[in-house]
Design an enzyme around this catalytic site. Sequence first.
Site, short mmCIF file in Angstrom:
data_model
loop_
_atom_site.label_atom_id
_atom_site.label_comp_id
_atom_site.label_asym_id
_atom_site.label_seq_id
_atom_site.Cartn_x
_atom_site.Cartn_y
_atom_site.Cartn_z
CG HIS A 268 -11.04 32.95 -8.78
ND1 HIS A 268 -11.52 32.69 -7.59
CD2 HIS A 268 -10.92 34.25 -9.42
CE1 HIS A 268 -12.22 33.85 -7.95
NE2 HIS A 268 -11.29 34.45 -8.59
CG HIS A 307 -12.64 29.53 1.41
ND1 HIS A 307 -12.04 30.79 1.91
CD2 HIS A 307 -13.35 29.67 0.13
CE1 HIS A 307 -12.35 30.69 0.35
NE2 HIS A 307 -13.36 30.47 -0.73
CG ASP A 363 -16.51 26.33 -4.82
OD1 ASP A 363 -16.77 27.30 -5.27
OD2 ASP A 363 -15.74 26.87 -4.52
#
Length: 434
Positions: A268, A307, A363
């Site tokens: 996460h 994702h 990210d």
Amino acid sequence: MAAETLTVIDNRTGQKYEMPIEHGAVRATEFAKIRTKPDEPGLLLYDPAFGNTASCKSRITYIDGDKGILLYRGYPIEQLAERSTFLETAYLLLKGELPNAEHLAQFTHNITTHTIVHENIKALMDGFRYDAHPMGMLVATVGALSTFYPDAKLIFDAESRRVQTHRLLAKMPTLAAFAYRHSIGLPYVYPDNELSYTGNFLSMMFKVTELRYKPNPVLERALDVLFILHADHEQNCSTNAMRSIGSSQADPLSALAGACAALYGPLHGGANEAVLRMLQEIGSVDKIPAYIKRVKEGEVRLMGFGHRVYKNFDPRGKVIKKLANQVFEVTSRNPLVDIGVELERIALQDDYFVKRKLYPNVDFYSGIIYQAMNFPVDMFPVLFAIPRTAGWIAQWLEMVQDEEQRIARPRQIYLGHGPRDYVPIEKRPEPKTS
């Protein structure tokens, strides 16, 4: 009967069940009506990790993963990242509408006046080892806040909820910066209420001997945009934890500590750290093809691509790539940037990744940006937790005022032993050895 229904026929009994469809969903309790005997429990829905289960109704964040859309209260994330500030976006998430100038000024003032933490928090922070992870310290100190503010337990009092909202948004950057300063052995820097929300955080992080820290405006704005991008993301792991803990009527400070703990996990809040580790493992641009080959053979994962929600481009990824170029113009160019840019170029032209819709996500570049801004890798999940506080509180406020909300209590499918008698220890068989 509802305008739309789902008809389920039990082949065992031939009985027909009409289940109302509302907002594209069927209530799971409707399936509990399906049973063959009066004393038999109804049918359960098995859904590990909530892959296709809606646990709440929400008006905060909307995601269309197939189209790559992310909306905060209906506003596209791209527009907010370009035109808004983090505190304005936080106001939007919390209250449902963008503020006018007067309301934003008052909201900003309310946040600013709560940035100081009790001196005993420093004593608590000093109890950690010098090498304690900043996120572990953050989890502990956020949880400790509930002991300093017993009024936080008044969760059904609107004024108490408002005060806790201001406290959490204001004190998270302070606690985060204190955790960092403790980890490197530097004295704590108190908040500077003359600075912006992100400017003040940079000051508490990096101020040394100067009388007043002056943040670089490009980096200050970049951090503000990063905070906007991370402010909320629907019912993810940590948000689910915030709502689940809050459903027991725990105070929001304790619930938020639990959300931070959920964010602590590498799947996460640590995803951008994993990208940096990957780029460091690749080492140089000329080694990218070999790494791509290993990805295709299943030896390693391509971090920062794809994702669970988005089956198209992550809209935050597009914003952050543009932001990265602005940051690198004022910082020393991170050698990992060239590896990242080339890796992205190759992956976006390779049918293997295109067919699987593995596009860069938020990210991929955020870790490189944070590193360029001199944030240590251990601080990455902490940097995630600060802005996500706005989303967590918004979700908690919605949950507390939801008339359908009950304490979270998932069911299970039991696969263990049936009833059996206790056996005295002297009569038990020898355990099997593997």
